[in-house]
Scaffold this motif. Structure first.
Motif, PDB file in Angstrom:
ATOM      1  N   LYS A  26       0.856  -1.069   0.012  1.00  0.00           N
ATOM      2  CA  LYS A  26       0.110  -0.024  -0.190  1.00  0.00           C
ATOM      3  C   LYS A  26       0.797   1.305   0.085  1.00  0.00           C
ATOM      4  O   LYS A  26       0.531   2.206  -0.658  1.00  0.00           O
ATOM      5  CB  LYS A  26      -0.665   0.058   1.219  1.00  0.00           C
ATOM      6  CG  LYS A  26      -2.013   0.832   1.215  1.00  0.00           C
ATOM      7  CD  LYS A  26      -3.453  -0.049   1.209  1.00  0.00           C
ATOM      8  CE  LYS A  26      -4.596   0.974   1.426  1.00  0.00           C
ATOM      9  NZ  LYS A  26      -5.429   0.633   0.229  1.00  0.00           N
ATOM     10  N   SER A  27       1.937   1.257   0.921  1.00  0.00           N
ATOM     11  CA  SER A  27       3.019   2.316   0.916  1.00  0.00           C
ATOM     12  C   SER A  27       3.428   2.492  -0.474  1.00  0.00           C
ATOM     13  O   SER A  27       3.731   3.593  -0.891  1.00  0.00           O
ATOM     14  CB  SER A  27       4.005   2.070   1.844  1.00  0.00           C
ATOM     15  OG  SER A  27       5.072   3.018   1.809  1.00  0.00           O
ATOM     16  N   ALA A  28       3.847   1.313  -1.203  1.00  0.00           N
ATOM     17  CA  ALA A  28       4.668   1.618  -2.547  1.00  0.00           C
ATOM     18  C   ALA A  28       3.864   2.041  -3.651  1.00  0.00           C
ATOM     19  O   ALA A  28       4.394   2.598  -4.560  1.00  0.00           O
ATOM     20  CB  ALA A  28       5.122   0.124  -2.762  1.00  0.00           C
ATOM     21  N   GLY A  29       2.409   2.029  -3.225  1.00  0.00           N
ATOM     22  CA  GLY A  29       1.618   2.532  -4.458  1.00  0.00           C
ATOM     23  C   GLY A  29       1.460   4.335  -4.335  1.00  0.00           C
ATOM     24  O   GLY A  29       0.668   4.663  -5.156  1.00  0.00           O
ATOM     25  N   GLN A  30       1.925   4.988  -3.421  1.00  0.00           N
ATOM     26  CA  GLN A  30       1.716   6.219  -3.006  1.00  0.00           C
ATOM     27  C   GLN A  30       2.945   7.133  -3.545  1.00  0.00           C
ATOM     28  O   GLN A  30       4.245   6.505  -3.942  1.00  0.00           O
ATOM     29  CB  GLN A  30       1.674   6.350  -1.738  1.00  0.00           C
ATOM     30  CG  GLN A  30       0.306   5.673  -1.242  1.00  0.00           C
ATOM     31  CD  GLN A  30       0.021   6.068   0.380  1.00  0.00           C
ATOM     32  OE1 GLN A  30       1.137   6.600   0.891  1.00  0.00           O
ATOM     33  NE2 GLN A  30      -0.815   5.655   0.993  1.00  0.00           N
ATOM     34  N   LYS A  31       2.831   8.223  -4.015  1.00  0.00           N
ATOM     35  CA  LYS A  31       3.888   9.225  -4.445  1.00  0.00           C
ATOM     36  C   LYS A  31       4.261   9.820  -3.143  1.00  0.00           C
ATOM     37  O   LYS A  31       3.516  10.537  -2.290  1.00  0.00           O
ATOM     38  CB  LYS A  31       3.488  10.118  -5.320  1.00  0.00           C
ATOM     39  CG  LYS A  31       2.947   9.443  -6.715  1.00  0.00           C
ATOM     40  CD  LYS A  31       4.137   8.792  -7.581  1.00  0.00           C
ATOM     41  CE  LYS A  31       3.547   7.986  -8.765  1.00  0.00           C
ATOM     42  NZ  LYS A  31       4.664   7.416  -9.305  1.00  0.00           N
ATOM     43  N   TYR A  32       5.659  10.229  -2.994  1.00  0.00           N
ATOM     44  CA  TYR A  32       6.203  10.726  -2.004  1.00  0.00           C
ATOM     45  C   TYR A  32       7.228  11.843  -2.515  1.00  0.00           C
ATOM     46  O   TYR A  32       7.678  11.777  -3.757  1.00  0.00           O
ATOM     47  CB  TYR A  32       7.108   9.880  -1.165  1.00  0.00           C
ATOM     48  CG  TYR A  32       6.259   8.864  -0.612  1.00  0.00           C
ATOM     49  CD1 TYR A  32       5.525   9.168   0.691  1.00  0.00           C
ATOM     50  CD2 TYR A  32       6.136   7.624  -1.029  1.00  0.00           C
ATOM     51  CE1 TYR A  32       4.828   8.169   1.204  1.00  0.00           C
ATOM     52  CE2 TYR A  32       5.422   6.458  -0.552  1.00  0.00           C
ATOM     53  CZ  TYR A  32       4.702   6.815   0.849  1.00  0.00           C
ATOM     54  OH  TYR A  32       4.002   5.826   1.395  1.00  0.00           O
ATOM     55  N   GLU A  33       7.321  13.097  -1.633  1.00  0.00           N
ATOM     56  CA  GLU A  33       8.160  14.079  -2.135  1.00  0.00           C
ATOM     57  C   GLU A  33       9.470  14.084  -2.278  1.00  0.00           C
ATOM     58  O   GLU A  33      10.318  14.547  -3.190  1.00  0.00           O
ATOM     59  CB  GLU A  33       7.969  15.108  -1.075  1.00  0.00           C
ATOM     60  CG  GLU A  33       6.385  15.566  -1.117  1.00  0.00           C
ATOM     61  CD  GLU A  33       6.470  16.459   0.414  1.00  0.00           C
ATOM     62  OE1 GLU A  33       7.127  16.696   1.030  1.00  0.00           O
ATOM     63  OE2 GLU A  33       5.111  16.723   0.683  1.00  0.00           O
ATOM     64  N   SER A  34      10.123  12.976  -1.469  1.00  0.00           N
ATOM     65  CA  SER A  34      11.539  12.573  -1.442  1.00  0.00           C
ATOM     66  C   SER A  34      11.540  11.201  -1.042  1.00  0.00           C
ATOM     67  O   SER A  34      11.062  10.398  -0.842  1.00  0.00           O
ATOM     68  CB  SER A  34      11.974  13.402  -0.321  1.00  0.00           C
ATOM     69  OG  SER A  34      11.699  13.036   1.063  1.00  0.00           O
ATOM     70  N   LYS A  35      12.889  10.686  -1.424  1.00  0.00           N
ATOM     71  CA  LYS A  35      13.421   9.389  -1.186  1.00  0.00           C
ATOM     72  C   LYS A  35      13.109   9.093   0.318  1.00  0.00           C
ATOM     73  O   LYS A  35      13.006   7.847   0.627  1.00  0.00           O
ATOM     74  CB  LYS A  35      14.674   9.040  -1.806  1.00  0.00           C
ATOM     75  CG  LYS A  35      14.557   8.796  -3.057  1.00  0.00           C
ATOM     76  CD  LYS A  35      14.150   7.567  -3.665  1.00  0.00           C
ATOM     77  CE  LYS A  35      14.239   7.297  -5.125  1.00  0.00           C
ATOM     78  NZ  LYS A  35      13.500   6.283  -5.466  1.00  0.00           N
ATOM     79  N   ILE A  36      13.565   9.948   1.101  1.00  0.00           N
ATOM     80  CA  ILE A  36      13.599   9.780   2.589  1.00  0.00           C
ATOM     81  C   ILE A  36      12.120   9.557   3.005  1.00  0.00           C
ATOM     82  O   ILE A  36      11.810   8.440   3.829  1.00  0.00           O
ATOM     83  CB  ILE A  36      14.212  11.017   3.381  1.00  0.00           C
ATOM     84  CG1 ILE A  36      15.622  11.308   3.153  1.00  0.00           C
ATOM     85  CG2 ILE A  36      14.092  10.961   4.984  1.00  0.00           C
ATOM     86  CD1 ILE A  36      16.577  10.246   3.511  1.00  0.00           C
ATOM     87  N   LYS A  37      11.218  10.396   2.472  1.00  0.00           N
ATOM     88  CA  LYS A  37       9.750  10.113   2.816  1.00  0.00           C
ATOM     89  C   LYS A  37       9.394   8.834   2.145  1.00  0.00           C
ATOM     90  O   LYS A  37       8.309   8.179   2.829  1.00  0.00           O
ATOM     91  CB  LYS A  37       9.061  11.308   2.565  1.00  0.00           C
ATOM     92  CG  LYS A  37       8.972  12.496   3.276  1.00  0.00           C
ATOM     93  CD  LYS A  37       8.259  13.629   3.051  1.00  0.00           C
ATOM     94  CE  LYS A  37       8.497  14.807   3.962  1.00  0.00           C
ATOM     95  NZ  LYS A  37       7.666  15.990   3.567  1.00  0.00           N
ATOM     96  N   GLU A  38       9.815   8.234   1.274  1.00  0.00           N
ATOM     97  CA  GLU A  38       9.451   7.178   0.866  1.00  0.00           C
ATOM     98  C   GLU A  38       9.729   5.968   1.623  1.00  0.00           C
ATOM     99  O   GLU A  38       9.021   4.877   1.693  1.00  0.00           O
ATOM    100  CB  GLU A  38      10.151   7.099  -0.721  1.00  0.00           C
ATOM    101  CG  GLU A  38       9.453   5.927  -1.405  1.00  0.00           C
ATOM    102  CD  GLU A  38      10.140   5.654  -2.918  1.00  0.00           C
ATOM    103  OE1 GLU A  38      10.360   4.489  -3.359  1.00  0.00           O
ATOM    104  OE2 GLU A  38      10.786   6.848  -3.234  1.00  0.00           O
ATOM    105  N   LEU A  40      10.712   6.448   4.992  1.00  0.00           N
ATOM    106  CA  LEU A  40      10.532   6.885   6.444  1.00  0.00           C
ATOM    107  C   LEU A  40       9.099   7.355   6.438  1.00  0.00           C
ATOM    108  O   LEU A  40       9.087   8.355   6.908  1.00  0.00           O
ATOM    109  CB  LEU A  40      11.662   7.648   6.902  1.00  0.00           C
ATOM    110  CG  LEU A  40      13.174   6.943   7.177  1.00  0.00           C
ATOM    111  CD1 LEU A  40      14.100   7.878   7.604  1.00  0.00           C
ATOM    112  CD2 LEU A  40      12.980   5.775   8.061  1.00  0.00           C
ATOM    113  N   ASN A  41       8.089   6.718   6.062  1.00  0.00           N
ATOM    114  CA  ASN A  41       6.721   6.914   6.434  1.00  0.00           C
ATOM    115  C   ASN A  41       6.099   5.984   7.374  1.00  0.00           C
ATOM    116  O   ASN A  41       6.555   4.908   7.680  1.00  0.00           O
ATOM    117  CB  ASN A  41       6.101   7.159   5.018  1.00  0.00           C
ATOM    118  CG  ASN A  41       5.849   5.821   4.220  1.00  0.00           C
ATOM    119  OD1 ASN A  41       5.160   4.774   5.030  1.00  0.00           O
ATOM    120  ND2 ASN A  41       6.566   5.720   3.300  1.00  0.00           N
TER     121      ASN A  41
END
Length: 113
Positions: A26-38, A40-41
């Motif tokens: 589920k997390s992998a299917g979302q877009k994140y602003e940065s690699k860190i947030k990708e 560390l969410n």
């Protein structure tokens, strides 16, 4: 303790691990602003905490079941992931996957007998 209790504990660890995999997907299917947030969410952090807990279930279960039986029970994770993916991610269980899951179930039953 009865061997059956340890099998249940092992399977609970496998189920918990499958839940963590669904959360990661589920997390992998979302877009994140940065690699860190990708990486560390909350979804990722919670998933790895769940994996950590599942490891303890597995370790404890091995105190009551033979080491050779663990990998057989671990294959049930494929079944749990398929069912949870169907429930939460609306993925379909199609022909080849259904045949594969059936073979896994038959293998677990045969080994258990």
């Amino acid at each position: 303790m009865n061997k059956f209790i340890f099998v249940i504990i092992y399977l609970m660890g496998v189920l918990i691990s499958a839940i963590a995999q669904i959360i990661l997907k589920k997390s992998a299917g979302q877009k994140y602003e940065s690699k860190i947030k990708e990486y560390l969410n909350p979804y990722v952090i919670i998933s790895y905490a769940i994996f950590f807990g599942a490891t303890f279930c597995t370790i404890f279960a091995y105190t009551g079941i033979p080491l050779s039986f663990g990998p057989i029970l671990a294959t049930s994770e494929y079944i749990f992931v398929a069912l949870l993916s169907r429930l939460f991610l609306k993925e379909k269980i199609v022909g080849k996957k259904l045949i594969g899951l059936t073979v896994i179930i038959i293998g677990i039953v045969i080994y258990s007998l």
